[in-house]
Design an enzyme around this catalytic site. Structure first.
Site, short mmCIF file in Angstrom:
data_model
loop_
_atom_site.label_atom_id
_atom_site.label_comp_id
_atom_site.label_asym_id
_atom_site.label_seq_id
_atom_site.Cartn_x
_atom_site.Cartn_y
_atom_site.Cartn_z
N TYR A 1 0.85 -1.19 0.00
CA TYR A 1 0.00 0.00 0.00
C TYR A 1 0.89 1.24 0.00
O TYR A 1 1.37 1.70 1.05
CB TYR A 1 -0.91 0.03 1.22
N GLN B 1 -8.54 -13.38 5.18
CA GLN B 1 -9.03 -12.09 4.70
C GLN B 1 -9.51 -12.22 3.25
O GLN B 1 -8.72 -12.14 2.31
CB GLN B 1 -7.94 -11.01 4.80
N CYS C 1 -17.30 -1.75 -0.85
CA CYS C 1 -17.09 -2.03 -2.28
C CYS C 1 -16.51 -0.80 -3.00
O CYS C 1 -17.08 -0.30 -3.97
CB CYS C 1 -18.37 -2.50 -2.93
N ALA D 1 -10.66 4.16 4.84
CA ALA D 1 -10.91 5.60 4.92
C ALA D 1 -9.58 6.34 4.77
O ALA D 1 -8.52 5.81 5.12
CB ALA D 1 -11.57 5.97 6.24
#
Length: 328
Positions: free
Chosen positions: A57, A173, A205, A278
């Site tokens: 990420y 996961q 989603c 978020a």
């Protein structure tokens, strides 16, 4: 905040976890570090004590932000990160060799500013490395005290079966939300049978279930939704029609938003944790709406009927998978 026990962890985890892919910036239009740190702090203030991240990420950036944000609060937070993706060639590829896993472990510990990772997950199954070898490597990390619990991400049942012959799996996961329910076929039943907690990702989603998307919503830069078939005009209208009907249902029956319904629905599937992605504090404002009520069986059936009627050309999350590796 509802909580759930995960084997190997020092305290119970919140059933809503903060997902930090967008915080890393990569495939989400770039980073915004000040908002990212404020978002993590907001999550903790709302009772979220599980933060999920991954080296890929932002190519390390998300982990670095998580490490910075948790300084002084580390003892009250569970960190879940991942391993097994190598981006040295310029694009992520699966690599679960013991050498790669060891290097990633040390890099993640440094970026996260911690001496132990609470849940360490293989990000994607790597067919080029025997799953038994991968399991033994992670179990070695566990016995060394550098990780507390072992998890797998995006694994199917056969892969978990092989992995579990050499090491315990505490969490799995899979992608799972109202629109992406493939995990119901085998992964979630298997997890329930074997006492494995499901950390489900993609609760909203990629924003479709936030209730804020429209036909005119656009995405900038490297935002992955530019590639997501759900957001193409041929399908977007179907999914937005479903969201509109689900929002009406949620408000009429519970006085809640479609976002709250989507997350509550996940929590009412069993031993699940919903990963809530978020990148701005305000995106977490609805967290308190999720607690204190349940989606009853009648409403579950109404939801299924709405989806069957509106989404006539469904598609899964397969577009996100990195290329598979060849079996060694």
């Amino acid at each position: 905040m509802e909580q759930i026990s995960i084997p190997g962890l020092p305290f119970a985890a919140s059933r809503i976890a903060l997902g930090t892919w967008a915080i890393g910036g990569w495939m989400w239009g770039g980073p915004d570090d000040d908002n990212a740190i404020a978002t993590i702090h907001r999550a903790l203030d709302l009772g979220i004590n599980l933060v999920d991240t991954a080296p890929v990420y932002g190519f390390g950036h998300s982990e670095e932000i998580v490490g910075r944000a948790l300084e002084g609060r580390r003892d009250d937070v569970l960190i879940a990160t991942k391993v097994g993706l190598d981006w040295s060639s310029g694009r992520p590829r699966r690599n679960s060799t013991p050498e790669r896993l060891r290097q990633e472990l040390e890099d993640s510990l440094r970026r996260l500013r911690t001496d132990v990772i609470d849940i360490y997950q293989i990000h994607w199954p790597d067919d080029a490395t025997a799953f038994e070898v991968t399991a033994e490597t992670l179990d070695e990390f566990r016995r060394e005290g550098k990780i507390r619990a072992i998890g797998v991400s995006n694994f199917d049942v056969a892969q978990m079966e092989r992995f579990r012959t050499r090491a315990p799996i505490a969490t799995v996961q899979p992608p799972y939300n109202l629109f992406e329910r493939g995990a119901e076929d085998a992964v979630l039943p298997y997890a329930k049978t074997h006492g494995i907690v499901a950390l489900t990702y993609g609760a909203l989603c990629r924003g479709l279930l936030s209730g804020k998307m429209t036909e005119d919503t656009t995405f900038e830069g490297d935002d992955l939704r530019k590639m997501d078939p759900k957001f193409k005009q041929s399908r977007r209208g179907q999914y937005l029609a479903a969201v509109a009907e689900l929002d009406t249902l949620a408000r009429d029956k519970f006085g809640k938003s479609v976002l709250a319904l989507a997350v509550r629905w996940i929590l009412d599937q069993g031993d699940t944790v919903a990963l809530w992605g978020a990148r701005r504090p305000a995106q977490l404002d609805a967290v308190p709406e999720i607690m204190g009520w349940h989606v009853d069986a009648e409403t579950m059936a109404e939801i299924d009927a709405i989806l069957a009627k509106t989404v006539t050309d469904p598609v899964g999350p397969e577009f996100m998978a990195p290329p598979r590796t060849k079996v060694a």
